[in-house]
Design a protein around this motif. Structure first.
Motif, PDB file in Angstrom:
ATOM      1  N   GLY A 178       0.819  -1.214   0.000  1.00 47.79           N
ATOM      2  CA  GLY A 178       0.000   0.000   0.000  1.00 47.79           C
ATOM      3  C   GLY A 178       0.847   1.256   0.000  1.00 47.79           C
ATOM      4  O   GLY A 178       0.565   2.214  -0.724  1.00 47.79           O
ATOM      5  N   LEU A 179       1.908   1.260   0.794  1.00 44.14           N
ATOM      6  CA  LEU A 179       2.803   2.420   0.834  1.00 44.14           C
ATOM      7  C   LEU A 179       3.504   2.607  -0.502  1.00 44.14           C
ATOM      8  O   LEU A 179       3.641   3.730  -0.995  1.00 44.14           O
ATOM      9  CB  LEU A 179       3.832   2.260   1.955  1.00 44.14           C
ATOM     10  N   SER A 185      -9.081  -5.563   8.815  1.00 41.98           N
ATOM     11  CA  SER A 185      -9.756  -6.415   9.786  1.00 41.98           C
ATOM     12  C   SER A 185      -9.859  -5.781  11.158  1.00 41.98           C
ATOM     13  O   SER A 185     -10.474  -6.338  12.051  1.00 41.98           O
ATOM     14  CB  SER A 185      -9.028  -7.754   9.898  1.00 41.98           C
ATOM     15  N   LEU A 186      -9.251  -4.584  11.337  1.00 43.56           N
ATOM     16  CA  LEU A 186      -9.304  -3.924  12.657  1.00 43.56           C
ATOM     17  C   LEU A 186     -10.602  -3.208  12.874  1.00 43.56           C
ATOM     18  O   LEU A 186     -11.262  -2.685  12.170  1.00 43.56           O
ATOM     19  CB  LEU A 186      -8.144  -2.928  12.797  1.00 43.56           C
ATOM     20  N   ILE A 214      -0.027  12.070   3.278  1.00 40.76           N
ATOM     21  CA  ILE A 214       0.286  11.294   4.483  1.00 40.76           C
ATOM     22  C   ILE A 214      -0.936  10.495   4.919  1.00 40.76           C
ATOM     23  O   ILE A 214      -0.832   9.311   5.239  1.00 40.76           O
ATOM     24  CB  ILE A 214       0.771  12.219   5.618  1.00 40.76           C
ATOM     25  N   ALA A 215      -2.099  11.127   4.911  1.00 40.01           N
ATOM     26  CA  ALA A 215      -3.327  10.426   5.289  1.00 40.01           C
ATOM     27  C   ALA A 215      -3.594   9.259   4.349  1.00 40.01           C
ATOM     28  O   ALA A 215      -3.969   8.163   4.786  1.00 40.01           O
ATOM     29  CB  ALA A 215      -4.502  11.398   5.283  1.00 40.01           C
ATOM     30  N   ARG A 216      -3.373   9.455   3.058  1.00 40.51           N
ATOM     31  CA  ARG A 216      -3.580   8.383   2.091  1.00 40.51           C
ATOM     32  C   ARG A 216      -2.604   7.236   2.350  1.00 40.51           C
ATOM     33  O   ARG A 216      -2.977   6.065   2.291  1.00 40.51           O
ATOM     34  CB  ARG A 216      -3.391   8.919   0.671  1.00 40.51           C
ATOM     35  N   LEU A 217      -1.351   7.554   2.656  1.00 37.97           N
ATOM     36  CA  LEU A 217      -0.360   6.524   2.963  1.00 37.97           C
ATOM     37  C   LEU A 217      -0.759   5.723   4.198  1.00 37.97           C
ATOM     38  O   LEU A 217      -0.677   4.495   4.211  1.00 37.97           O
ATOM     39  CB  LEU A 217       1.014   7.152   3.185  1.00 37.97           C
ATOM     40  N   LEU A 218      -1.184   6.425   5.236  1.00 33.56           N
ATOM     41  CA  LEU A 218      -1.544   5.754   6.477  1.00 33.56           C
ATOM     42  C   LEU A 218      -2.784   4.885   6.317  1.00 33.56           C
ATOM     43  O   LEU A 218      -2.821   3.758   6.802  1.00 33.56           O
ATOM     44  CB  LEU A 218      -1.757   6.777   7.589  1.00 33.56           C
ATOM     45  N   THR A 219      -3.794   5.398   5.636  1.00 35.95           N
ATOM     46  CA  THR A 219      -5.009   4.609   5.491  1.00 35.95           C
ATOM     47  C   THR A 219      -4.826   3.434   4.555  1.00 35.95           C
ATOM     48  O   THR A 219      -5.449   2.385   4.744  1.00 35.95           O
ATOM     49  CB  THR A 219      -6.193   5.474   4.998  1.00 35.95           C
ATOM     50  N   SER A 220      -3.954   3.563   3.570  1.00 36.91           N
ATOM     51  CA  SER A 220      -3.723   2.434   2.666  1.00 36.91           C
ATOM     52  C   SER A 220      -2.958   1.312   3.360  1.00 36.91           C
ATOM     53  O   SER A 220      -3.026   0.162   2.951  1.00 36.91           O
ATOM     54  CB  SER A 220      -2.982   2.880   1.409  1.00 36.91           C
TER      55      SER A 220
END
Length: 68
Positions: free
Chosen positions: A7-8, A67-68, A56-62
């Motif tokens: 994802g990153l 499953s969390l 940054i938000a896109r990186l973190l959410t991807s």
């Protein structure tokens, strides 16, 4: 490669691609992905890198585990 890193990597690729497309309109020769990454590394090293909060938000959410 783990899903988090995939994802990153995808997000970094899309950021670099969009920046390359934007720069291509103003430059006679488009930069390669490798050139852009080297430029970003140098900006970080020099303390000049200004990250975009949306990127940054896109990186973190991807990278989040769905499953969390």
């Amino acid at each position: 490669m783990s899903r988090e890193w995939e994802g990153l990597d995808q997000a970094l690729h899309s950021i670099c691609a969009s920046n390359r497309e934007a720069a291509a309109g103003s430059e006679s020769e488009p930069r390669t992905r490798r050139d852009r990454i080297e430029e970003l590394k140098q900006q970080v090293k020099d303390g000049e890198y200004q990250p975009d909060i949306k990127d940054i938000a896109r990186l973190l959410t991807s990278a989040m585990d769905p499953s969390l």
